[in-house]
Write a protein that holds these residues in place. Sequence first.
Motif, short mmCIF file in Angstrom:
data_model
loop_
_atom_site.label_atom_id
_atom_site.label_comp_id
_atom_site.label_asym_id
_atom_site.label_seq_id
_atom_site.Cartn_x
_atom_site.Cartn_y
_atom_site.Cartn_z
N TRP A 19 0.83 -1.20 0.00
CA TRP A 19 0.00 0.00 0.00
C TRP A 19 0.87 1.25 0.00
CZ3 TRP A 19 -0.29 4.00 3.50
CH2 TRP A 19 -1.32 4.91 3.30
N TRP A 20 1.90 1.27 0.84
CA TRP A 20 2.77 2.44 0.95
C TRP A 20 3.49 2.70 -0.38
CZ3 TRP A 20 3.56 6.70 3.37
CH2 TRP A 20 4.78 7.34 3.33
N PHE A 21 4.07 1.68 -0.98
CA PHE A 21 4.77 1.87 -2.25
C PHE A 21 3.81 2.25 -3.37
CE2 PHE A 21 8.07 -0.82 -0.17
CZ PHE A 21 9.04 0.16 -0.13
N SER A 22 2.60 1.69 -3.36
CA SER A 22 1.60 2.06 -4.37
C SER A 22 1.22 3.53 -4.22
CB SER A 22 0.35 1.20 -4.24
OG SER A 22 0.65 -0.13 -4.54
N THR A 47 12.66 12.17 -9.76
CA THR A 47 12.10 11.64 -8.51
C THR A 47 12.84 10.37 -8.14
OG1 THR A 47 10.38 10.41 -9.70
CG2 THR A 47 9.79 12.59 -8.89
N TYR A 48 12.88 10.08 -6.84
CA TYR A 48 13.48 8.84 -6.33
C TYR A 48 12.34 7.93 -5.94
CZ TYR A 48 16.73 5.81 -3.83
OH TYR A 48 17.49 4.74 -3.41
N ASP A 53 8.97 -4.26 -4.13
CA ASP A 53 10.00 -5.26 -3.79
C ASP A 53 11.22 -4.63 -3.14
OD1 ASP A 53 8.40 -7.28 -4.94
OD2 ASP A 53 9.20 -6.80 -6.93
N GLY A 54 11.21 -3.30 -2.99
CA GLY A 54 12.32 -2.62 -2.34
C GLY A 54 13.45 -2.20 -3.28
N VAL A 55 13.23 -2.31 -4.58
CA VAL A 55 14.23 -1.88 -5.55
C VAL A 55 14.04 -0.37 -5.77
CG1 VAL A 55 15.07 -2.11 -7.92
CG2 VAL A 55 14.22 -4.12 -6.68
N PHE A 69 13.45 8.12 -18.14
CA PHE A 69 14.64 7.30 -17.96
C PHE A 69 14.72 6.84 -16.51
CE2 PHE A 69 15.34 10.45 -21.22
CZ PHE A 69 15.87 9.72 -22.27
N ARG A 70 15.37 5.71 -16.28
CA ARG A 70 15.63 5.21 -14.93
C ARG A 70 17.12 5.05 -14.74
NH1 ARG A 70 11.31 0.49 -13.39
NH2 ARG A 70 9.45 1.79 -13.59
N PHE A 71 17.59 5.49 -13.57
CA PHE A 71 19.00 5.38 -13.25
C PHE A 71 19.17 4.79 -11.85
CE2 PHE A 71 18.67 9.05 -16.16
CZ PHE A 71 19.44 8.57 -17.20
N ALA A 72 20.25 4.07 -11.66
CA ALA A 72 20.52 3.43 -10.37
C ALA A 72 21.21 4.37 -9.39
CB ALA A 72 21.36 2.17 -10.57
N THR A 73 21.99 5.32 -9.91
CA THR A 73 22.77 6.17 -9.01
C THR A 73 22.50 7.65 -9.28
OG1 THR A 73 24.69 6.38 -10.47
CG2 THR A 73 24.63 4.46 -8.99
#
Length: 89
Positions: A19-22, A47-48, A53-55, A69-73
Amino acid sequence: MLSHLDPSVPIQGKSTQRWWFSLKSALANLGEVLGTIIGSSREPVVTYQCTKDGVCFWRCYDPISQQTFRFATENEVLQWLERLPFTEY
């Protein structure tokens, strides 16, 4: 008052986590949509976000190209921002 929404407080239970992540994801998407509707902002939106799943990752939207785009760092985000063409706002 809203201490139960404090991100530093651990969330208990899988259904509460989902629920929180949604909610966080929906609010981030709403913010992006409202930014597009309300103003003709040409500034990138960063945005972060974290999946259920915690990713966690950085989500970057370029309103000029209308690409996401998505970035890891954070360093990858800064490099992406530096490559964007400069435009007068």
